[in-house]
Motif scaffolding. Structure first.
Motif, mmCIF file in Angstrom:
data_model
loop_
_atom_site.group_PDB
_atom_site.id
_atom_site.type_symbol
_atom_site.label_atom_id
_atom_site.label_comp_id
_atom_site.label_asym_id
_atom_site.label_seq_id
_atom_site.Cartn_x
_atom_site.Cartn_y
_atom_site.Cartn_z
ATOM 1 N N ALA A 10 0.655 -0.948 -0.014
ATOM 2 C CA ALA A 10 -0.312 0.186 -0.249
ATOM 3 C C ALA A 10 0.616 1.363 -0.080
ATOM 4 O O ALA A 10 0.782 2.034 0.576
ATOM 5 N N GLY A 11 1.736 0.744 -0.828
ATOM 6 C CA GLY A 11 2.658 1.978 -0.188
ATOM 7 C C GLY A 11 2.821 3.700 -1.557
ATOM 8 O O GLY A 11 2.006 2.875 -2.718
ATOM 9 N N LEU A 12 3.467 4.311 -2.013
ATOM 10 C CA LEU A 12 3.333 6.072 -2.796
ATOM 11 C C LEU A 12 3.155 5.010 -4.200
ATOM 12 O O LEU A 12 2.706 5.086 -5.833
ATOM 13 N N ILE A 13 4.417 3.291 -4.426
ATOM 14 C CA ILE A 13 4.012 2.999 -6.073
ATOM 15 C C ILE A 13 3.080 2.797 -6.058
ATOM 16 O O ILE A 13 2.628 2.722 -7.897
ATOM 17 N N VAL A 18 -2.310 2.734 -9.112
ATOM 18 C CA VAL A 18 -4.012 2.480 -9.005
ATOM 19 C C VAL A 18 -4.629 3.756 -9.401
ATOM 20 O O VAL A 18 -5.418 3.346 -10.907
ATOM 21 N N ASN A 19 -3.884 4.829 -9.775
ATOM 22 C CA ASN A 19 -4.361 6.098 -9.903
ATOM 23 C C ASN A 19 -4.530 6.220 -11.813
ATOM 24 O O ASN A 19 -4.941 6.515 -12.547
ATOM 25 N N GLU A 40 -4.970 -2.652 8.611
ATOM 26 C CA GLU A 40 -5.033 -1.281 8.621
ATOM 27 C C GLU A 40 -4.579 -0.121 7.845
ATOM 28 O O GLU A 40 -5.441 0.025 7.006
ATOM 29 N N ARG A 41 -3.574 -0.685 7.447
ATOM 30 C CA ARG A 41 -2.972 0.767 5.950
ATOM 31 C C ARG A 41 -3.777 -0.658 4.582
ATOM 32 O O ARG A 41 -3.743 0.613 3.992
ATOM 33 N N ALA A 42 -4.048 -1.571 4.347
ATOM 34 C CA ALA A 42 -4.630 -2.004 3.620
ATOM 35 C C ALA A 42 -6.169 -1.066 3.386
ATOM 36 O O ALA A 42 -6.295 -1.122 2.370
ATOM 37 N N LYS A 43 -6.526 -0.862 4.774
ATOM 38 C CA LYS A 43 -8.005 -0.806 4.926
ATOM 39 C C LYS A 43 -8.540 0.667 4.239
ATOM 40 O O LYS A 43 -8.968 1.503 3.611
ATOM 41 N N SER A 44 -7.245 2.041 3.963
ATOM 42 C CA SER A 44 -6.816 2.729 4.550
ATOM 43 C C SER A 44 -6.418 2.865 3.087
ATOM 44 O O SER A 44 -7.576 4.397 2.527
ATOM 45 N N PHE A 45 -5.770 2.454 2.573
ATOM 46 C CA PHE A 45 -5.770 2.269 0.950
ATOM 47 C C PHE A 45 -7.172 2.189 0.149
ATOM 48 O O PHE A 45 -7.032 2.896 -1.112
ATOM 49 N N ALA A 46 -7.903 1.030 0.738
ATOM 50 C CA ALA A 46 -8.877 0.378 0.155
ATOM 51 C C ALA A 46 -10.035 1.969 -0.221
ATOM 52 O O ALA A 46 -10.608 1.976 -0.953
ATOM 53 N N THR A 47 -9.753 2.369 0.488
ATOM 54 C CA THR A 47 -10.989 3.298 1.154
ATOM 55 C C THR A 47 -10.251 4.761 0.069
ATOM 56 O O THR A 47 -11.688 5.183 -0.363
ATOM 57 N N ASN A 49 -8.957 4.470 -2.077
ATOM 58 C CA ASN A 49 -8.071 4.373 -3.646
ATOM 59 C C ASN A 49 -9.732 3.236 -4.390
ATOM 60 O O ASN A 49 -9.341 3.183 -5.452
ATOM 61 N N GLY A 50 -10.531 3.413 -3.957
ATOM 62 C CA GLY A 50 -11.742 2.869 -4.183
ATOM 63 C C GLY A 50 -11.507 1.201 -4.506
ATOM 64 O O GLY A 50 -11.861 0.501 -5.511
ATOM 65 N N VAL A 51 -11.023 0.743 -3.914
ATOM 66 C CA VAL A 51 -10.473 -0.980 -3.900
ATOM 67 C C VAL A 51 -11.624 -1.866 -3.310
ATOM 68 O O VAL A 51 -11.526 -1.480 -1.717
ATOM 69 N N GLU A 52 -12.255 -3.011 -3.681
ATOM 70 C CA GLU A 52 -13.167 -3.638 -2.861
ATOM 71 C C GLU A 52 -13.045 -3.638 -2.044
ATOM 72 O O GLU A 52 -13.954 -3.790 -1.079
#
Length: 336
Positions: A10-13, A18-19, A40-47, A49-52
Motif C-alpha cells: 500500500a505504498g506510494l508506487i 492504481v491512479n 489498517e494500512r490496507a483498509k486505508s488504501f482501499a478506502t 482508492n476505491g479497492v473492493e
C-alpha cells in the motif's frame, strides 16, 4: 471482460499504479483487492482508492479467487517471495522493477511461472511508450543509417531516500535507475548480447553503489555508454547515433527528436498515469493470449536476452554487495 487486479503493498508506487488504472474505461480493469503487512494500512488504501477488499497479509490476497493478476509494488527484496506466493496460487504477475535481486532469483521465478502457466512481467513502463515504438520503427527503417553508439544517462539526487541508501531495502543506483539505461541500450541493439562489458563506479559509506559508468561493446563496431547515479540530477536523456543521423529521447521519454526535428505528440505532456495506460493495454492483451491458449504460449515474460552480464560486471566493479549475482534488466515480452 475486466482484468481483475490485486495490489500487493500500500505504498506510494502502488498508489501511482492504481491512479493510472482509474484513467482507463471502467469496464477494462477492476480493483478487486489490496494487501499490506498491516490491515489498517490496507483498509486505508482501499478506502482512498476505491479497492473492493483489503487484506492484512499477502497470503490472504493470494487465496482470493476473484483476483486474476497481481501487481507487486513491494521493496526489491520481497519480489521473489511474494512473486512466488502469487504464482503458486495461479495468479498472473506484474512485478515492479527489478524483477528480483539476482539472476538466480529471477530464473527461479521464471521457472515457476512456466510450470504454473501464468503471465509474468517486469514493470518497466517506458518499453510501452508510443515514442519507443516510433524510435524502433525508424531505426529498423534505416532512417539514421547504421547504429554507431548509444549514450544514455539517468540520475537523480536521492541520497536522502531510505530505499536508495539501505542495503536491507535493496538500495543502489544499479537496481533503481541503471536498469533504464541498460534496457534502452538493449532495445536499440535488438536484444543482442554485448561482446565486452567495461564498468566502474563508486560506493557510498554504507557500501551501496551510488554512481556507475558502463560501456557495452557490441558486434558491428557498435558501443553503448551508460551512466547512472543517486548523487545528482543527470540530463536523464538518451541518444541513438547513426551514420546518417541521431535520435534523441528527452527526459522521461516524453518526446523524441529525429534529425533535430521535434516529433509532435507521442508521449510528450502526458502524466505518469497517462503513460502507464500503454503498459496496462499490453498486459490485458497478453493475459488474454495466455488464458485462451494455455499451452505453448502459456508463459510470457520479460527476460534478459543476453545482457545480464552488463549489470553483473557493473556490480562486480563497484562492490561486493551482490557477490556472484547478476541484476536483471527488462527487455521485451517474448515467448519462452
Amino acid at each position: 471482460m475486466a482484468t481483475r487486479w490485486g495490489i500487493v503493498s500500500a505504498g506510494l508506487i502502488s498508489s501511482d499504479f492504481v491512479n493510472a488504472l482509474k484513467l482507463l474505461p471502467p469496464g477494462e480493469h477492476r480493483l478487486v483487492a489490496v494487501a499490506a503487512r498491516s490491515l489498517e494500512r490496507a483498509k486505508s488504501f482501499a478506502t482512498k482508492n476505491g479497492v473492493e477488499k483489503a487484506y492484512g497479509s499477502y497470503e490472504d490476497l493470494a487465496k482470493d479467487p476473484d483476483v486474476e493478476v497481481v501487481y507487486i509494488g513491494t521493496i526489491h527484496p520481497y519480489h521473489l517471495p511474494v512473486g512466488s506466493l502469487m504464482i503458486q496460487a495461479g495468479k498472473h504477475v506484474l512485478c515492479e522493477k527489478p524483477m528480483c535481486m539476482s539472476v538466480k532469483e529471477t530464473k527461479q521465478l521464471i521457472k515457476l511461472a512456466k510450470e504454473k502457466k501464468v503471465f509474468l512481467m517486469e514493470a518497466v513502463w517506458s518499453r510501452f511508450f508510443p515514442v519507443y515504438h516510433e524510435m524502433t520503427k525508424r531505426i529498423k527503417a534505416g532512417e539514421i543509417g547504421d547504429v554507431v553508439q548509444v549514450l544514455s544517462s539517468f540520475g537523480k539526487s536521492l541520497e536522502h531516500v531510505d530505499r536508495e541508501t539501505k542495503r536491507e531495502l535493496g538500495a543502489g543506483t544499479t537496481l533503481d535507475l541503471g536498469i533504464y539505461t541498460v534496457q534502452f541500450a538493449t532495445l536499440v541493439m535488438g536484444g543482442e548480447k554485448p561482446e565486452k562489458v567495461l564498468a566502474g563506479g563508486h560506493l557510498s559509506a554504507h557500501g551501496i553503489d551510488e554512481s556507475t559508468s558502463t560501456t557495452l561493446v557490441y558486434s558491428g563496431r557498435r558501443l553503448a555508454s551508460l551512466a547512472s547515479t543517486i548523487r545528482a540530477d543527470l540530463p536523464s536523456e538518451a541518444f541513438v547515433i547513426g551514420t546518417k543521423g541521431t535520435i534523441k529521447t528527452l527526459p522521461r521519454q516524453h518526446g523524441t527528436s529525429f534529425h533535430d526535428a521535434q516529433v509532435p505528440f507521442f508521449t510528450r505532456g502526458l502524466t505518469t498515469g497517462g503513460l502507464l495506460q500503454f503498459l496496462f493495454s499490453s498486459i490485458k492483451c497478453c493475459i488474454s493470449i495466455v488464458t485462451t491458449l494455455n499451452s505453448s504460449l502459456s508463459c510470457w515474460l520479460t527476460i534478459p536476452c543476453g545482457v545480464l552480464r552488463a549489470s553483473s560486471h557493473l556490480q562486480e566493479n563497484t562492490s561486493h554487495y551482490f557477490p556472484n549475482q547478476i541484476i536483471v534488466s527488462t527487455l521485451a515480452i517474448v515467448r519462452v
